[in-house]
Design a protein around this motif. Structure first.
Motif, PDB file in Angstrom:
ATOM      1  N   ALA A 150      27.094 -62.442 -52.624  1.00  0.00           N
ATOM      2  CA  ALA A 150      26.844 -63.774 -53.191  1.00  0.00           C
ATOM      3  C   ALA A 150      26.046 -64.549 -52.156  1.00  0.00           C
ATOM      4  CB  ALA A 150      28.160 -64.481 -53.507  1.00  0.00           C
ATOM      5  N   ARG A 151      25.203 -65.444 -52.617  1.00  0.00           N
ATOM      6  CA  ARG A 151      24.374 -66.214 -51.683  1.00  0.00           C
ATOM      7  C   ARG A 151      24.307 -67.656 -52.150  1.00  0.00           C
ATOM      8  NH1 ARG A 151      21.609 -62.869 -55.680  1.00  0.00           N
ATOM      9  NH2 ARG A 151      20.514 -64.368 -56.875  1.00  0.00           N
ATOM     10  N   VAL A 152      23.817 -68.508 -51.289  1.00  0.00           N
ATOM     11  CA  VAL A 152      23.704 -69.925 -51.611  1.00  0.00           C
ATOM     12  C   VAL A 152      22.268 -70.211 -52.005  1.00  0.00           C
ATOM     13  CG1 VAL A 152      23.915 -72.275 -50.722  1.00  0.00           C
ATOM     14  CG2 VAL A 152      25.604 -70.541 -50.087  1.00  0.00           C
ATOM     15  N   ILE A 153      22.110 -70.791 -53.190  1.00  0.00           N
ATOM     16  CA  ILE A 153      20.802 -71.198 -53.691  1.00  0.00           C
ATOM     17  C   ILE A 153      20.903 -72.670 -54.074  1.00  0.00           C
ATOM     18  CG2 ILE A 153      19.045 -70.865 -55.481  1.00  0.00           C
ATOM     19  CD1 ILE A 153      20.024 -67.956 -55.733  1.00  0.00           C
ATOM     20  N   ARG A 154      20.057 -73.481 -53.462  1.00  0.00           N
ATOM     21  CA  ARG A 154      20.053 -74.938 -53.709  1.00  0.00           C
ATOM     22  C   ARG A 154      21.438 -75.547 -53.559  1.00  0.00           C
ATOM     23  NH1 ARG A 154      16.920 -74.386 -58.988  1.00  0.00           N
ATOM     24  NH2 ARG A 154      18.595 -75.708 -59.748  1.00  0.00           N
ATOM     25  N   GLY A 155      22.212 -75.012 -52.623  1.00  0.00           N
ATOM     26  CA  GLY A 155      23.530 -75.570 -52.337  1.00  0.00           C
ATOM     27  C   GLY A 155      24.662 -75.002 -53.173  1.00  0.00           C
ATOM     28  N   TYR A 156      24.380 -74.021 -54.022  1.00  0.00           N
ATOM     29  CA  TYR A 156      25.394 -73.430 -54.903  1.00  0.00           C
ATOM     30  C   TYR A 156      25.552 -71.946 -54.610  1.00  0.00           C
ATOM     31  CZ  TYR A 156      24.461 -77.622 -57.663  1.00  0.00           C
ATOM     32  OH  TYR A 156      24.306 -78.922 -58.076  1.00  0.00           O
ATOM     33  N   SER A 157      26.788 -71.477 -54.621  1.00  0.00           N
ATOM     34  CA  SER A 157      27.066 -70.051 -54.441  1.00  0.00           C
ATOM     35  C   SER A 157      26.805 -69.333 -55.766  1.00  0.00           C
ATOM     36  CB  SER A 157      28.518 -69.852 -54.003  1.00  0.00           C
ATOM     37  OG  SER A 157      28.797 -68.478 -53.859  1.00  0.00           O
ATOM     38  N   VAL A 158      26.037 -68.254 -55.698  1.00  0.00           N
ATOM     39  CA  VAL A 158      25.655 -67.483 -56.883  1.00  0.00           C
ATOM     40  C   VAL A 158      25.919 -66.000 -56.601  1.00  0.00           C
ATOM     41  CG1 VAL A 158      23.755 -66.928 -58.469  1.00  0.00           C
ATOM     42  CG2 VAL A 158      23.783 -69.135 -57.303  1.00  0.00           C
ATOM     43  N   VAL A 159      26.416 -65.283 -57.606  1.00  0.00           N
ATOM     44  CA  VAL A 159      26.643 -63.851 -57.443  1.00  0.00           C
ATOM     45  C   VAL A 159      25.324 -63.151 -57.125  1.00  0.00           C
ATOM     46  CG1 VAL A 159      28.678 -63.772 -58.952  1.00  0.00           C
ATOM     47  CG2 VAL A 159      26.405 -63.367 -59.929  1.00  0.00           C
ATOM     48  N   SER A 160      25.402 -61.919 -56.672  1.00  0.00           N
ATOM     49  CA  SER A 160      24.196 -61.133 -56.387  1.00  0.00           C
ATOM     50  C   SER A 160      23.403 -60.921 -57.674  1.00  0.00           C
ATOM     51  CB  SER A 160      24.572 -59.776 -55.794  1.00  0.00           C
ATOM     52  OG  SER A 160      25.153 -58.956 -56.801  1.00  0.00           O
ATOM     53  N   ASN A 161      22.133 -60.600 -57.534  1.00  0.00           N
ATOM     54  CA  ASN A 161      21.296 -60.335 -58.707  1.00  0.00           C
ATOM     55  C   ASN A 161      21.839 -59.173 -59.529  1.00  0.00           C
ATOM     56  OD1 ASN A 161      19.536 -62.404 -58.073  1.00  0.00           O
ATOM     57  ND2 ASN A 161      18.163 -61.077 -56.917  1.00  0.00           N
ATOM     58  N   ILE A 162      22.364 -58.157 -58.865  1.00  0.00           N
ATOM     59  CA  ILE A 162      22.912 -56.994 -59.570  1.00  0.00           C
ATOM     60  C   ILE A 162      24.142 -57.411 -60.381  1.00  0.00           C
ATOM     61  CG2 ILE A 162      23.934 -54.713 -59.265  1.00  0.00           C
ATOM     62  CD1 ILE A 162      20.952 -54.756 -58.575  1.00  0.00           C
ATOM     63  N   GLN A 163      25.044 -58.180 -59.783  1.00  0.00           N
ATOM     64  CA  GLN A 163      26.233 -58.647 -60.503  1.00  0.00           C
ATOM     65  C   GLN A 163      25.832 -59.568 -61.648  1.00  0.00           C
ATOM     66  OE1 GLN A 163      29.596 -57.718 -59.733  1.00  0.00           O
ATOM     67  NE2 GLN A 163      29.816 -58.535 -61.804  1.00  0.00           N
ATOM     68  N   LEU A 164      24.879 -60.435 -61.406  1.00  0.00           N
ATOM     69  CA  LEU A 164      24.412 -61.359 -62.432  1.00  0.00           C
ATOM     70  C   LEU A 164      23.860 -60.581 -63.626  1.00  0.00           C
ATOM     71  CD1 LEU A 164      23.859 -64.278 -63.308  1.00  0.00           C
ATOM     72  CD2 LEU A 164      21.706 -64.163 -62.033  1.00  0.00           C
ATOM     73  N   TYR A 165      23.057 -59.582 -63.348  1.00  0.00           N
ATOM     74  CA  TYR A 165      22.498 -58.731 -64.407  1.00  0.00           C
ATOM     75  C   TYR A 165      23.617 -58.101 -65.237  1.00  0.00           C
ATOM     76  CZ  TYR A 165      20.229 -54.707 -66.565  1.00  0.00           C
ATOM     77  OH  TYR A 165      19.784 -53.766 -67.462  1.00  0.00           O
ATOM     78  N   ALA A 166      24.586 -57.503 -64.562  1.00  0.00           N
ATOM     79  CA  ALA A 166      25.681 -56.827 -65.263  1.00  0.00           C
ATOM     80  C   ALA A 166      26.491 -57.816 -66.108  1.00  0.00           C
ATOM     81  CB  ALA A 166      26.587 -56.119 -64.266  1.00  0.00           C
ATOM     82  N   ASP A 167      26.778 -58.983 -65.569  1.00  0.00           N
ATOM     83  CA  ASP A 167      27.539 -59.982 -66.320  1.00  0.00           C
ATOM     84  C   ASP A 167      26.775 -60.454 -67.548  1.00  0.00           C
ATOM     85  OD1 ASP A 167      29.582 -59.794 -64.450  1.00  0.00           O
ATOM     86  OD2 ASP A 167      29.076 -61.663 -63.436  1.00  0.00           O
ATOM     87  N   LEU A 168      25.493 -60.735 -67.377  1.00  0.00           N
ATOM     88  CA  LEU A 168      24.700 -61.230 -68.499  1.00  0.00           C
ATOM     89  C   LEU A 168      24.609 -60.221 -69.636  1.00  0.00           C
ATOM     90  CD1 LEU A 168      21.888 -63.026 -66.515  1.00  0.00           C
ATOM     91  CD2 LEU A 168      23.329 -64.102 -68.252  1.00  0.00           C
ATOM     92  N   LEU A 169      24.592 -58.947 -69.307  1.00  0.00           N
ATOM     93  CA  LEU A 169      24.514 -57.921 -70.358  1.00  0.00           C
ATOM     94  C   LEU A 169      25.664 -58.024 -71.345  1.00  0.00           C
ATOM     95  CD1 LEU A 169      23.314 -54.652 -68.603  1.00  0.00           C
ATOM     96  CD2 LEU A 169      22.092 -56.023 -70.288  1.00  0.00           C
ATOM     97  N   THR A 170      26.799 -58.555 -70.920  1.00  0.00           N
ATOM     98  CA  THR A 170      27.973 -58.635 -71.793  1.00  0.00           C
ATOM     99  C   THR A 170      27.982 -59.902 -72.642  1.00  0.00           C
ATOM    100  OG1 THR A 170      29.358 -59.807 -70.190  1.00  0.00           O
ATOM    101  CG2 THR A 170      29.346 -57.402 -70.067  1.00  0.00           C
ATOM    102  N   ASN A 171      27.057 -60.818 -72.383  1.00  0.00           N
ATOM    103  CA  ASN A 171      27.065 -62.096 -73.082  1.00  0.00           C
ATOM    104  C   ASN A 171      26.279 -61.982 -74.388  1.00  0.00           C
ATOM    105  OD1 ASN A 171      26.368 -64.816 -73.919  1.00  0.00           O
ATOM    106  ND2 ASN A 171      27.130 -65.461 -71.925  1.00  0.00           N
TER     107      ASN A 171
END
Length: 189
Positions: A150-171
């Motif tokens: 996870a990393r900080v982008i514009r002051g917010y913690s965001v999951v990794s790109n790989i995790q984000l991709y996997a999560d979005l696939l289920t939406n």
């Protein structure tokens, strides 16, 4: 390209487990060994697809909640502020995460992984658990690995790109479309 010992160090598993993973990657056709016995991923996209399809976001503990904050951005700001003050771990995912990584759609609710301690989050953010009409999903992950990279982008913690991709696939609400944008713009394979 990596050596099995490097995989063990990076992933914090035993060398034996790393060796088993490397062999499985070879067996499944996702990797091969080069002449110096390093593991070379040959189908990173196929491996990503296989891993992402094996996950089920719904297996996490998901608490639909209502926040009095008026916008998703205000909810995200309140979460970040509370987490910082309380030294709590969190990371945005789904469309909230994508809005910071590769925005392409509007979103109306925030999805956030949070460390265990839902009562703290609910109290601190003045949230109400609801059955319908939520604007925030607090997610206690089944596997704390969702916080890895996870990393900080514009002051917010965001999951990794790989995790984000996997999560979005289920939406079901345009998640696959947003996942492909993240894959194309940020992951690259």
């Amino acid at each position: 390209v990596f050596r099995v010992t490097e995989l063990a160090e990076v992933s914090r598993v035993s060398p034996a487990q790393a060796y088993k993973v490397a062999n499985l990657l070879e067996l499944k056709g996702f990797a091969r060994r080069d002449p110096s016995r390093r593991v070379v991923l040959t189908k990173p996209g196929g491996l990503l697809e296989a891993w992402a399809s094996s996950l089920d976001f719904r297996r996490n503990r998901i608490v639909p909640a209502f926040s009095l904050e008026r916008t998703p951005e205000a909810i995200m700001k309140a979460i970040a502020k509370a987490a910082d003050a309380g030294k709590r771990r969190y990371a945005f995912t789904m469309f909230a995460g994508a809005s910071l990584v590769a925005p392409s759609t509007r979103f109306y609710d925030v999805t956030c992984y949070a460390d265990d301690g839902l009562k703290w989050w609910m109290d601190r953010l003045d949230l109400k658990e609801v059955e319908t009409g939520s604007n925030l999903q607090l997610v206690v992950p089944r596997d704390p690995g969702v916080f890895t990279n996870a990393r900080v982008i514009r002051g917010y913690s965001v999951v990794s790109n790989i995790q984000l991709y996997a999560d979005l696939l289920t939406n079901p609400a345009r998640g696959r479309e947003q996942a492909e944008i993240v894959r194309r713009k940020k992951i690259g394979f």
